[in-house]
Design an enzyme around this catalytic site. Structure first.
Site, PDB file in Angstrom:
ATOM      1  N   ARG A  63       0.713  -1.029   0.140  1.00  0.00           N
ATOM      2  CA  ARG A  63      -0.072   0.011   0.058  1.00  0.00           C
ATOM      3  C   ARG A  63       0.552   1.148  -0.106  1.00  0.00           C
ATOM      4  NH1 ARG A  63      -2.769  -3.858   1.439  1.00  0.00           N
ATOM      5  NH2 ARG A  63      -0.787  -4.306   2.545  1.00  0.00           N
ATOM      6  N   THR A  64       1.912   1.386   0.777  1.00  0.00           N
ATOM      7  CA  THR A  64       2.560   2.724   1.061  1.00  0.00           C
ATOM      8  C   THR A  64       3.071   3.185  -0.063  1.00  0.00           C
ATOM      9  OG1 THR A  64       2.717   2.249   3.412  1.00  0.00           O
ATOM     10  CG2 THR A  64       3.651   3.920   2.769  1.00  0.00           C
TER      11      THR A  64
ATOM     12  N   LYS B 117      25.898  -3.737   0.061  1.00  0.00           N
ATOM     13  CA  LYS B 117      27.608  -3.827  -0.264  1.00  0.00           C
ATOM     14  C   LYS B 117      28.004  -3.110   0.818  1.00  0.00           C
ATOM     15  CE  LYS B 117      26.876  -3.127  -5.255  1.00  0.00           C
ATOM     16  NZ  LYS B 117      27.117  -1.779  -6.336  1.00  0.00           N
TER      17      LYS B 117
ATOM     18  N   ARG C 197      11.170   3.914   3.576  1.00  0.00           N
ATOM     19  CA  ARG C 197      10.597   2.843   4.640  1.00  0.00           C
ATOM     20  C   ARG C 197      12.105   2.019   5.200  1.00  0.00           C
ATOM     21  NH1 ARG C 197       5.765  -1.119   4.761  1.00  0.00           N
ATOM     22  NH2 ARG C 197       4.711   0.964   5.222  1.00  0.00           N
TER      23      ARG C 197
ATOM     24  N   HIS D  68       4.569   5.587  11.593  1.00  0.00           N
ATOM     25  CA  HIS D  68       4.293   5.399  10.069  1.00  0.00           C
ATOM     26  C   HIS D  68       3.283   6.700  10.207  1.00  0.00           C
ATOM     27  CE1 HIS D  68       2.970   4.244   6.142  1.00  0.00           C
ATOM     28  NE2 HIS D  68       2.638   2.986   6.567  1.00  0.00           N
TER      29      HIS D  68
HETATM   30  N1   CP Z   1      -0.409  -0.162   6.047  1.00  0.00           N
HETATM   31  C1   CP Z   1       0.779  -0.304   5.194  1.00  0.00           C
HETATM   32  O1   CP Z   1       1.842   0.313   5.631  1.00  0.00           O
HETATM   33  O2   CP Z   1       0.776  -1.383   4.346  1.00  0.00           O
HETATM   34  P1   CP Z   1       2.088  -1.756   3.490  1.00  0.00           P
HETATM   35  O3   CP Z   1       3.060  -2.401   4.499  1.00  0.00           O
HETATM   36  O4   CP Z   1       1.442  -2.629   2.225  1.00  0.00           O
HETATM   37  O5   CP Z   1       2.950  -0.413   2.964  1.00  0.00           O
END
Ligand code: CP
Length: 299
Positions: free
Chosen positions: A48-49, A78, A99, A127
């Site tokens: 999603r993100t 590396k 991320r 998040h």
């Molecule tokens: N909700 C969420 O962060 O989903 P993903 O891990 O798929 O990005």
């Protein structure tokens, strides 16, 4: 330059601006990101993100460069430091959505970056963009955020989305949070002190069913398998809280069920058709909020 690292750093006024923009963007064409490049730098898996940020950038006329498994396929494999990677990507992109598997990694990146960093999840840390879209979902589905009672359910110790949402809810009035988790996976002390400081009523319980009749929102979360030291300790908690139609029957008619997704077994597929289910709508709202956020960062 504005980084988005932690949800508590975004003010209510800024949230209102982002939400108003998100609502407009549902129907208005906007190509204000034309000529801009977003780098999505993901050291941990995501559906999603990453896709919703990339979709948001493309819908606004911008371009995207991406690595979906930077831990393995970028030069991190590396031995390149995060700081060096960021310094280099700065020359390739106008914004980095990142991320990482370590708490605080986005903040580290922001210290060396000459372009905005958006935290798309830093280990068990935060998040914030998920929390923004969660809050937007509550506003769209219930019509208000103040004066709600919300049950946050599951692995609250390791779940960064619940942490970030609790920080955002601390900015509103009349909020009651019921944290539902096994004691071992309870919400951490930093969140509790923040809520106390902001006069948010909260309680901690282990039983889900007793909490359901009183809530406006159920925020279900997954047991975070990847954060456990052993399969055995994960399996001890897996399947602890499952929402089926039996639990749905306990809810108020207006209550909504949310989940940041992905789900494993915490919400039975039979619930998907229920009018209470809002978890797939969150994904739709997520694109709008991320479009609005991209515009906000560049304003
Ligand atoms: N909700 C969420 O962060 O989903 P993903 O891990 O798929 O990005």
């Amino acid at each position: 330059m504005r980084h988005i690292l932690y949800s508590q750093d975004v003010s209510i006024e800024e949230i209102n601006t982002i939400f108003a923009s998100a609502t407009k963007l549902e129907y208005e064409k906007d190509d204000s990101m034309k000529g801009k490049i977003m780098a999505s730098l993901f050291y941990e898996p995501s559906t999603r993100t990453r896709f919703s940020f990339e979709s948001a950038m493309l819908r606004l006329g911008g371009s995207v460069i991406t690595t979906e498994n930077a831990r393995e396929f970028s030069s991190a494999a590396k031995g390149e430091t995060l700081e060096d990677s960021i310094a280099v990507v700065n020359y390739y992109a106008d914004l980095i959505v990142m991320r990482h598997y370590e708490m605080g990694a986005s903040e580290r990146a922001s210290k060396v970056s000459s372009v905005p960093i958006i935290n798309a999840g830093d280990g068990p840390g935060q998040h914030p963009t998920q929390a923004l879209l969660d809050l937007y979902t509550i506003q769209r589905e219930l019509g208000h955020i103040d004066n709600i009672t919300i049950a946050m359910v599951g692995d609250l110790k390791n779940g960064r989305t619940a942490r970030s949402l609790a920080y955002l809810l601390g900015k509103y009035t009349g909020i009651t949070i019921v944290f539902v988790s096994p004691q071992e996976l309870g919400i951490s002390p930093d969140i509790k002190s923040y809520l106390e400081k902001h006069n948010v009523a909260y309680s901690e319980v282990e039983d889900l069913e007793s909490a359901l009749p009183d809530v406006d929102v159920v925020y279900q979360t997954r047991i975070q398998k990847e954060r456990f030291e052993s399969e055995e300790s994960y399996l001890k908690h897996k399947g602890r809280y499952v929402i089926t139609l039996k639990q749905v029957a306990l809810l108020k008619p207006t209550a909504i069920i949310m989940h940041p997704l992905p789900r494993v077994d915490e919400i039975a597929p039979e619930v998907d058709g229920s009018p209470h289910a809002a978890y797939f709508k969150q994904a739709k709202y997520g694109v709008l909020v991320r479009m609005a956020l991209l515009k906000f960062v560049f304003e």
